[in-house]
Scaffold this active site. Structure first.
Site, PDB file in Angstrom:
ATOM      1  N   TYR A   1      20.154  68.730   3.405  1.00  0.00           N
ATOM      2  CA  TYR A   1      19.778  70.136   3.644  1.00  0.00           C
ATOM      3  C   TYR A   1      18.727  70.612   2.622  1.00  0.00           C
ATOM      4  O   TYR A   1      17.632  71.029   2.992  1.00  0.00           O
ATOM      5  CB  TYR A   1      21.007  71.043   3.624  1.00  0.00           C
ATOM      6  CG  TYR A   1      20.656  72.467   4.006  1.00  0.00           C
ATOM      7  CD1 TYR A   1      20.452  72.809   5.333  1.00  0.00           C
ATOM      8  CD2 TYR A   1      20.492  73.450   3.036  1.00  0.00           C
ATOM      9  CE1 TYR A   1      20.093  74.107   5.695  1.00  0.00           C
ATOM     10  CE2 TYR A   1      20.135  74.747   3.388  1.00  0.00           C
ATOM     11  CZ  TYR A   1      19.934  75.071   4.719  1.00  0.00           C
ATOM     12  OH  TYR A   1      19.568  76.359   5.060  1.00  0.00           O
TER      13      TYR A   1
ATOM     14  N   SER B   1      14.542  77.729   2.370  1.00  0.00           N
ATOM     15  CA  SER B   1      15.766  78.253   1.742  1.00  0.00           C
ATOM     16  C   SER B   1      15.610  78.181   0.225  1.00  0.00           C
ATOM     17  O   SER B   1      14.865  77.337  -0.290  1.00  0.00           O
ATOM     18  CB  SER B   1      16.964  77.395   2.159  1.00  0.00           C
ATOM     19  OG  SER B   1      18.106  77.727   1.412  1.00  0.00           O
TER      20      SER B   1
HETATM   21  N1  LIG Z   1      22.291  82.027   6.625  1.00  0.00           N
HETATM   22  C1  LIG Z   1      21.937  81.560   5.432  1.00  0.00           C
HETATM   23  O1  LIG Z   1      22.667  81.744   4.414  1.00  0.00           O
HETATM   24  C2  LIG Z   1      20.613  80.852   5.258  1.00  0.00           C
HETATM   25  C3  LIG Z   1      20.080  80.744   3.962  1.00  0.00           C
HETATM   26  C4  LIG Z   1      18.863  80.105   3.797  1.00  0.00           C
HETATM   27  C5  LIG Z   1      18.179  79.598   4.894  1.00  0.00           C
HETATM   28  N2  LIG Z   1      18.700  79.706   6.147  1.00  0.00           N
HETATM   29  C6  LIG Z   1      17.944  79.136   7.268  1.00  0.00           C
HETATM   30  O2  LIG Z   1      17.697  80.156   8.213  1.00  0.00           O
HETATM   31  C7  LIG Z   1      17.465  79.563   9.497  1.00  0.00           C
HETATM   32  C8  LIG Z   1      18.236  80.353  10.550  1.00  0.00           C
HETATM   33  O3  LIG Z   1      19.629  80.220  10.307  1.00  0.00           O
HETATM   34  P1  LIG Z   1      20.657  81.427  10.503  1.00  0.00           P
HETATM   35  O4  LIG Z   1      21.183  81.756   9.169  1.00  0.00           O
HETATM   36  O5  LIG Z   1      20.067  82.495  11.327  1.00  0.00           O
HETATM   37  O6  LIG Z   1      21.831  80.642  11.288  1.00  0.00           O
HETATM   38  P2  LIG Z   1      22.386  80.811  12.774  1.00  0.00           P
HETATM   39  O7  LIG Z   1      22.798  82.205  13.037  1.00  0.00           O
HETATM   40  O8  LIG Z   1      23.415  79.723  12.912  1.00  0.00           O
HETATM   41  O9  LIG Z   1      21.111  80.457  13.687  1.00  0.00           O
HETATM   42  C9  LIG Z   1      20.611  79.154  13.788  1.00  0.00           C
HETATM   43  C10 LIG Z   1      19.676  79.069  14.993  1.00  0.00           C
HETATM   44  O10 LIG Z   1      19.151  77.720  15.076  1.00  0.00           O
HETATM   45  C11 LIG Z   1      19.273  77.284  16.416  1.00  0.00           C
HETATM   46  N3  LIG Z   1      19.408  75.834  16.496  1.00  0.00           N
HETATM   47  C12 LIG Z   1      20.285  75.050  15.812  1.00  0.00           C
HETATM   48  N4  LIG Z   1      20.160  73.776  16.222  1.00  0.00           N
HETATM   49  C13 LIG Z   1      19.195  73.767  17.190  1.00  0.00           C
HETATM   50  C14 LIG Z   1      18.651  72.754  18.018  1.00  0.00           C
HETATM   51  N5  LIG Z   1      19.086  71.484  17.976  1.00  0.00           N
HETATM   52  N6  LIG Z   1      17.672  73.081  18.900  1.00  0.00           N
HETATM   53  C15 LIG Z   1      17.247  74.376  18.989  1.00  0.00           C
HETATM   54  N7  LIG Z   1      17.726  75.367  18.240  1.00  0.00           N
HETATM   55  C16 LIG Z   1      18.710  75.064  17.356  1.00  0.00           C
HETATM   56  C17 LIG Z   1      20.536  77.994  16.936  1.00  0.00           C
HETATM   57  O11 LIG Z   1      20.480  78.134  18.354  1.00  0.00           O
HETATM   58  P3  LIG Z   1      21.361  77.320  19.430  1.00  0.00           P
HETATM   59  O12 LIG Z   1      22.670  76.980  18.805  1.00  0.00           O
HETATM   60  O13 LIG Z   1      21.438  78.267  20.592  1.00  0.00           O
HETATM   61  O14 LIG Z   1      20.510  76.113  19.739  1.00  0.00           O
HETATM   62  C18 LIG Z   1      20.395  79.364  16.305  1.00  0.00           C
HETATM   63  O15 LIG Z   1      19.581  80.189  17.088  1.00  0.00           O
HETATM   64  C19 LIG Z   1      17.895  78.090   9.362  1.00  0.00           C
HETATM   65  O16 LIG Z   1      16.734  77.290   9.260  1.00  0.00           O
HETATM   66  C20 LIG Z   1      18.683  78.069   8.064  1.00  0.00           C
HETATM   67  O17 LIG Z   1      18.630  76.787   7.450  1.00  0.00           O
HETATM   68  C21 LIG Z   1      19.915  80.338   6.353  1.00  0.00           C
END
Ligand SMILES: NC(=O)c1ccc[n+]([C@@H]2O[C@H](COP(=O)([O-])OP(=O)(O)OC[C@H]3O[C@@H](n4cnc5c(N)ncnc54)[C@H](OP(=O)(O)O)[C@@H]3O)[C@@H](O)[C@H]2O)c1
Length: 279
Positions: free
Chosen positions: A166, A152
């Site tokens: 985080y 991130s």
């Molecule tokens: N959205 C943003 O603004 C942003 C910015 C920078 C970086 N990121 C990073 O991008 C990545 C993806 O996030 P996203 O934005 O796509 O959010 P999201 O839509 O909430 O997706 C998060 C994913 O992680 C999985 N997950 C969470 N806890 C888990 C666990 N204990 N075991 C297995 N899977 C787990 C969730 O699946 P289940 O709940 O089905 O397990 C879901 O598929 C993350 O690493 C996040 O830190 C996001």
């Protein structure tokens, strides 16, 4: 697609496998869709099996066959060993690993239970390292492979109060990816840390900050498809981007934070309440 066009094509008769963690929503689901379009067969990992099965149905094609669905909670320390076991039982050799699963924990360090922090570090740090440790040797042996660690901008920007682990966990992924890229390059394994800024997904609903972040300017928001296409292109291009920051605005911000760290810390301290719980 986002700001870059993908030119990589995979021959269908030898379609390689890609494994994506956090495939059940947001950036992870988009990785699956784009990798399937490039001809990869998919291994889908997350906790919500119903979501994974729905996505598997959407991605199934004559060319890439049936995705392998592995419902796992990555906060369970045994999960990565179980994933490796399931892959060998199905004869799957993973050529493209996307360590993407992640979430945020609101609150300050001492206001959150250690159990919650421990689960968080297990998902965000330990599982990323362990899954890579388990799957990278096969890539090195075969002489090719790709690894994207979804970090991130928070791992490169000054940190503020709240959501304490985080930014630290994402900074870890950036440093981890830098070393791994050096270790993999001589043997054909390419590694990138993908560092998005605010991206439309379920992330801020899960973290409980949706109301707060929806006040942020539109210019700060990225679409998941542009984040993912930039990430895939970064690791497939002739000279991979080891640290890949999607979006010109965020590349400028990261440069500014590096050039003027004290100013960055002041800005972060003053503005953090707009996008996270700081107390
Ligand atoms: N959205 C943003 O603004 C942003 C910015 C920078 C970086 N990121 C990073 O991008 C990545 C993806 O996030 P996203 O934005 O796509 O959010 P999201 O839509 O909430 O997706 C998060 C994913 O992680 C999985 N997950 C969470 N806890 C888990 C666990 N204990 N075991 C297995 N899977 C787990 C969730 O699946 P289940 O709940 O089905 O397990 C879901 O598929 C993350 O690493 C996040 O830190 C996001």
């Amino acid at each position: 697609m986002g700001e870059t066009l993908l030119t990589h094509d995979v021959p269908s008769e030898h379609a390689p496998w890609a494994l994506v963690t956090g495939a059940s929503s947001g950036i992870g689901a988009e990785f699956c869709r784009q990798l399937a379009k490039l001809g990869y067969r998919l291994v889908l990992v997350a906790r919500r099996e119903d979501r994974l099965r729905e996505l598997a149905g959407e991605l199934r094609t004559a060319q890439t066959g049936e995705p392998l669905v592995l419902p796992e909670d990555l906060s369970d320390p045994g999960s990565c060993a179980r994933i490796e076991h399931a892959l060998s039982a199905s004869g799957v050799a993973v050529d493209f690993l996307v360590n993407n699963a992640g979430y945020g924990v609101p609150g300050t360090l001492v206001d959150v239970s250690w159990e919650r922090h421990d689960d968080f570090l297990q998902v965000m740090v330990n599982a990323v390292c362990e899954l890579t440790w388990r799957l990278m040797p096969g890539m090195l042996e075969r002489g090719h492979g790709h690894i994207i660690n979804v970090a991130s901008v928070a791992g490169m920007a000054p940190s503020s109060a709240g959501h304490t682990l985080y930014g630290a966990s994402k900074a870890f992924l950036v440093k981890f990816s830098e070393s791994l890229a050096e270790e993999g390059a001589p043997r054909g394994v390419r590694v990138s840390a993908l560092c998005p800024g605010f991206t439309y997904s379920e992330f801020h609903d899960v973290t409980g900050t949706r109301d707060r972040v929806s006040q942020l300017p539109k210019a700060l928001w990225l679409q998941a498809d542009e984040v993912v296409s930039y990430g895939i292109e970064s690791v497939l291009r002739e000279r991979p981007r080891v640290v890949a920051v999607p979006g010109r605005l965020y590349r400028l911000l990261v440069w500014l934070f590096g050039a003027f760290p004290a100013l960055g810390r002041r800005l972060a301290a003053r503005n953090a309440h707009k996008y996270r719980d700081t107390d």
